[in-house]
Design an enzyme around this catalytic site. Structure first.
Site, PDB file in Angstrom:
ATOM      1  N   ASP A 104     -19.280  -7.899 -13.638  1.00 41.28           N
ATOM      2  CA  ASP A 104     -18.118  -7.545 -14.455  1.00 41.28           C
ATOM      3  C   ASP A 104     -17.174  -6.636 -13.664  1.00 41.28           C
ATOM      4  O   ASP A 104     -16.746  -6.999 -12.560  1.00 41.28           O
ATOM      5  CB  ASP A 104     -18.617  -6.899 -15.761  1.00 41.28           C
ATOM      6  N   HIS A 269     -22.831 -13.431 -20.710  1.00 44.77           N
ATOM      7  CA  HIS A 269     -22.143 -12.558 -19.759  1.00 44.77           C
ATOM      8  C   HIS A 269     -23.064 -11.554 -19.066  1.00 44.77           C
ATOM      9  O   HIS A 269     -22.902 -11.281 -17.878  1.00 44.77           O
ATOM     10  CB  HIS A 269     -21.022 -11.809 -20.489  1.00 44.77           C
TER      11      HIS A 269
END
Length: 288
Positions: A104, A269
């Protein structure tokens, strides 16, 4: 604190940058994303540290690291500034060369680290991201709906800060639950909320995003012709937005002199927490 890890810090012009280390062997720097901090690497790092020295910082603005007020141009939260913090950590530990794995926001710092310090980074793995510039330039309805926080957090101070502070628990739970497809964060949620729910962290993490939409794009455009000359591994969640909206291998190949490898994985994610054993297998194959 991550159990079994040694806690340390470096002093910088903005204050302390906290990091944890464990293991032996070649050094690997593990960089967390939003809205988390170093704790997100706990499961993955323990396995990886059997063969590698794992170093896990709290990026500036996150966890227990320093949280300066954002400058008008957001430069003190640029990925370039964050990368310099990491070089200071590795200098402190006396590692001339190392590999980096970034998830991320940490992947964006890893990208800048590899660009600005090409002689220091051996290999780079990025998790569930494409380069910031490409993602902004390819914005469409699906992307802006799925990643609406990109456009909310960059609004002028103090709008996003005040709205998040009103119910930080709701915001944090929404981010973790939505982006993970409902993964159970109960064991860590209290710790994540404790580190996140204060005005300084909420402000600094907004500044991270403001920097990405401004000064980071300037730096990225300046470096478009400067290819990265190290092996790059790209891993992303099969059920996440990156897989739906982008072709990660094709995009990252534009930035590299070498062949970019990678694949989608059966997760959403938060790869290091959703599938730590599978991730470690992929990392060890790449890093060896």
């Amino acid at each position: 604190m991550i159990d079994g890890y040694k806690k340390n810090f470096i002093e910088t012009e903005i204050g302390k940058i906290i990091f944890y280390s464990r293991g032996s062997g070649p050094p690997v720097l593990l960089l967390h994303g939003y809205p988390q901090y170093s704790l997100m690497w706990e499961e993955t790092a323990f396995i990886l540290s059997e063969k590698y020295t794992t170093i896990i910082p709290d990026l500036r603005g996150y966890g227990e690291s320093a949280k300066p007020k954002g400058l008008p141009d957001h430069s003190n939260y640029s990925k370039r500034a964050m990368a310099k913090d990491l070089i200071k950590i590795m200098d402190f530990l006396r590692y001339d060369n190392f590999s980096v794995v970034g998830h991320d926001r940490g992947g964006r710092v890893a990208h800048r680290l590899s660009r600005d310090f090409p002689k220091r980074v051996n290999k780079m793995t990025v998790l569930d991201i494409c380069p910031t510039l490409d993602m902004y330039e390819a914005t469409n309805k699906e992307f802006s709906f799925g990643y609406f926080h990109w456009f909310f957090l960059i609004q002028n101070y103090p709008l996003p800060e005040k709205l998040i502070q009103n119910n930080a628990s709701l915001w944090l739970n929404n981010c973790l639950n939505k982006w993970s497809g409902g993964f159970n964060f109960d064991k860590k949620f209290k710790s994540y909320l404790e580190k996140f729910d204060n005005p300084e962290t909420i402000h600094s993490t907004c500044e991270d995003y403001r920097a990405s939409s401004s000064i980071d794009l300037i730096h990225d455009r300046e470096d478009l012709e400067k290819k990265i000359d190290i092996p790059i591994q790209v891993l992303w969640g099969k059920h996440g937005l990156i897989n739906k909206c982008f072709n990660p291998i094709e995009i990252w190949q534009k930035y590299s002199k070498k062949v970019v490898i990678g694949e989608s994985l059966n997760c959403h994610h938060f790869i290091p927490e959703e599938i730590p054993k599978i991730l470690n297998k992929k990392l060890m194959q790449f890093l060896k």
